[in-house]
Every structure is written in C-alpha cells, then in structure tokens.
Design a protein around this motif. Sequence first.
Motif, short mmCIF file in Angstrom:
data_model
loop_
_atom_site.label_atom_id
_atom_site.label_comp_id
_atom_site.label_asym_id
_atom_site.label_seq_id
_atom_site.Cartn_x
_atom_site.Cartn_y
_atom_site.Cartn_z
N VAL A 26 0.82 -1.19 -0.06
CA VAL A 26 0.09 0.20 -0.08
C VAL A 26 0.92 1.24 -0.04
O VAL A 26 0.60 2.14 -0.72
CB VAL A 26 -0.95 0.12 1.32
CG1 VAL A 26 -1.68 1.47 1.39
CG2 VAL A 26 -1.93 -1.31 0.98
N HIS A 27 1.81 1.26 0.80
CA HIS A 27 2.72 2.50 1.00
C HIS A 27 3.74 2.65 -0.59
O HIS A 27 3.81 3.75 -0.94
CB HIS A 27 3.72 2.09 1.98
CG HIS A 27 3.19 2.31 3.42
ND1 HIS A 27 2.19 3.40 3.85
CD2 HIS A 27 3.21 1.60 4.59
CE1 HIS A 27 1.85 3.09 4.82
NE2 HIS A 27 2.54 1.90 5.47
N ILE A 28 4.04 1.49 -1.07
CA ILE A 28 4.61 1.65 -2.48
C ILE A 28 3.67 2.12 -3.50
O ILE A 28 4.08 2.97 -4.09
CB ILE A 28 5.23 0.17 -2.78
CG1 ILE A 28 6.31 -0.22 -1.75
CG2 ILE A 28 5.72 0.10 -4.12
CD1 ILE A 28 6.92 -1.62 -1.96
N TYR A 29 2.40 1.63 -3.31
CA TYR A 29 1.42 2.02 -4.21
C TYR A 29 1.52 3.77 -4.12
O TYR A 29 1.45 4.40 -5.09
CB TYR A 29 0.21 1.45 -3.97
CG TYR A 29 -0.79 2.26 -4.82
CD1 TYR A 29 -1.37 1.89 -6.21
CD2 TYR A 29 -1.94 3.12 -4.15
CE1 TYR A 29 -2.40 2.66 -6.83
CE2 TYR A 29 -2.82 3.82 -4.80
CZ TYR A 29 -3.21 3.81 -6.03
OH TYR A 29 -4.03 4.60 -6.82
N HIS A 30 1.36 4.26 -3.04
CA HIS A 30 1.27 5.69 -2.84
C HIS A 30 2.31 6.28 -3.26
O HIS A 30 2.40 7.42 -3.72
CB HIS A 30 0.72 6.05 -1.39
CG HIS A 30 -0.54 5.51 -1.19
ND1 HIS A 30 -1.74 6.29 -1.73
CD2 HIS A 30 -1.01 4.62 -0.24
CE1 HIS A 30 -2.90 5.86 -1.16
NE2 HIS A 30 -2.57 4.72 -0.28
N LEU A 31 3.45 5.96 -2.79
CA LEU A 31 4.81 6.64 -3.19
C LEU A 31 4.81 6.83 -4.77
O LEU A 31 5.11 7.71 -5.38
CB LEU A 31 5.94 5.64 -2.64
CG LEU A 31 6.31 6.20 -1.51
CD1 LEU A 31 7.51 5.31 -0.91
CD2 LEU A 31 6.75 7.59 -1.22
N ARG A 32 4.67 5.66 -5.64
CA ARG A 32 4.59 5.64 -7.08
C ARG A 32 3.57 6.64 -7.63
O ARG A 32 3.89 7.60 -8.65
CB ARG A 32 4.13 4.26 -7.58
CG ARG A 32 5.35 3.41 -7.53
CD ARG A 32 4.84 1.81 -7.70
NE ARG A 32 5.84 0.78 -7.67
CZ ARG A 32 5.87 -0.36 -7.69
NH1 ARG A 32 4.78 -0.96 -7.54
NH2 ARG A 32 6.93 -1.11 -7.93
N ARG A 33 2.42 6.98 -6.68
CA ARG A 33 1.51 7.80 -7.36
C ARG A 33 1.99 9.12 -7.18
O ARG A 33 1.80 10.00 -8.05
CB ARG A 33 -0.11 7.52 -6.52
CG ARG A 33 -0.99 8.60 -6.97
CD ARG A 33 -2.34 8.14 -6.47
NE ARG A 33 -2.28 8.25 -4.96
CZ ARG A 33 -2.37 9.06 -4.23
NH1 ARG A 33 -2.50 10.33 -4.75
NH2 ARG A 33 -2.36 9.11 -2.77
N LYS A 34 2.67 9.40 -5.95
CA LYS A 34 3.21 10.61 -5.80
C LYS A 34 4.38 11.18 -6.61
O LYS A 34 4.67 12.27 -6.74
CB LYS A 34 3.32 10.93 -4.23
CG LYS A 34 1.85 10.75 -3.49
CD LYS A 34 2.18 10.91 -1.99
CE LYS A 34 0.61 10.93 -1.11
NZ LYS A 34 1.00 11.08 0.27
N LEU A 35 5.33 10.32 -6.76
CA LEU A 35 6.89 10.52 -7.17
C LEU A 35 6.93 10.08 -8.63
O LEU A 35 7.99 10.35 -9.12
CB LEU A 35 7.74 9.82 -6.30
CG LEU A 35 7.61 10.60 -4.75
CD1 LEU A 35 8.54 10.03 -3.81
CD2 LEU A 35 8.12 11.97 -4.92
#
Length: 228
Positions: free
Chosen positions: A192-201
């Motif tokens: 889940v955290h990896i998904y959000h980092l990819r979305r933001k960065l």
Amino acid sequence: MHVLLIEDDTLVGGGIRTGLEVAGFTVDWVTCAADARLAVTAVASDIVVLDLGLPDTDGLSLLREWRSAGLAVPVLVLTARDAVADRVTGLQAGADDYLLKPFDLDELSARLQALLRRAAGHSGPMIVHGPIALDPATHAVRRDGQVVDLTRREYTLLRKLLFARRAILSAEQLKDSLYGLDTEVDSNAVNVHIYHLRRKLGAHVIRTVRGLGYQLGAAADIERTPPA
C-alpha cells in the motif's frame, strides 16, 4: 529507518525512544544483551544504539562479538565513561561513533543521520536521486524542486530505499523499517505504501523485483515518468 536501542535504564531508554520516534525513526528497545542478540537476528536494523553498562554483558563484549561474527550495521555507543582511553577502546572494538551521557536528543539524532549517510555513501546532507531530493534533517521531500507531501511511513520507506543505493530489499526488511518488531500489520501494508509513493513520485520510483523484493528505480526512469 530502524534503530535497535539497547539501554537498561528505563527512564533514559524511554526518553531516547520517544525522541527518536519524533525524529522519524522506527525504534525497537531492549534492555539486556540477551534480548539484543535475539533482536539483531529478528529484525533488519539500519543502526544500533548501544549502552555499555548492560546488566548481563558488558556492551563492548557484545560489540566485539557482533563484529567478529561479521555484523556490519553501524553502532553508536552511549556511555558515561568519559576517559579518552575508554573512547579509544570503544572505537577499536568496532563502534562507529561515541556519545557521552548526558547528551542532547537532537545531537543523537544528528549523529545517527550522519552515520546512516556515511554507510550509504552519501557525503552531503541532502540525498538526491534523479529528480527526487530528500532532506533527512527536515524530512522535506521534493520532486523537480516541488515539495511532495508524504506520510511518515511513506517518507520512511523512501528514505530506506534511497539509503540502500539500489540494493534489492525484501518486503520483510521494508516492514521492519516501517513498523519494528512489536506491531502487527496487514501483509499488504508495504504494498500500500509503495502504491502511494509511486502515485506521488512517479511510476518507476520503486521497481518490483519478482520473487525478491523491491529496488529504487533508476534515476533516468524516474525522470521520464512524472506523477499524475
């Protein structure tokens, strides 16, 4: 980043843990050498804070034991022993830094950040990878100069990957950095955290290595894939 704190004084240990958690570290705290031996095999610590005055084994003996076994994790020694000879002995035993009690928590945090940068091969205070820049002192993250708002755990995960210098990290290693030993988390939490980092960065900020884990994406790939 995960800190293994080994300190038998409950007042001192509690204060250190609280201060380091406020500074963005994930901390597991043990109070004796026996528990430290178990913890160092159970969790992938990024750095160890070691008090020398342990109730069951002298801290220097524990440090020599670990270095003889090939444990390379950076170790910062805490002690009230202020003689130069004591400091020299600690460094010769394998300590990477030495901090005398009493000390300021801000100084401890700064020393840990410096040791982690050195271990990762970063000489300057800013960690830069392609369009991404992370400031460990302020926790600010920028992409192409623009501040990106990350949660505490998203920041911790990004910092872990940046300091790993594109080494492949397992999901378990990443979980240790985010949560430590005592927190029960969903098996999908890291994803889940990896998904959000990819979305933001950017989609390629983190590369999935099938069957092994995750790796920081190549700088050129990140530059080509701006976030939505």
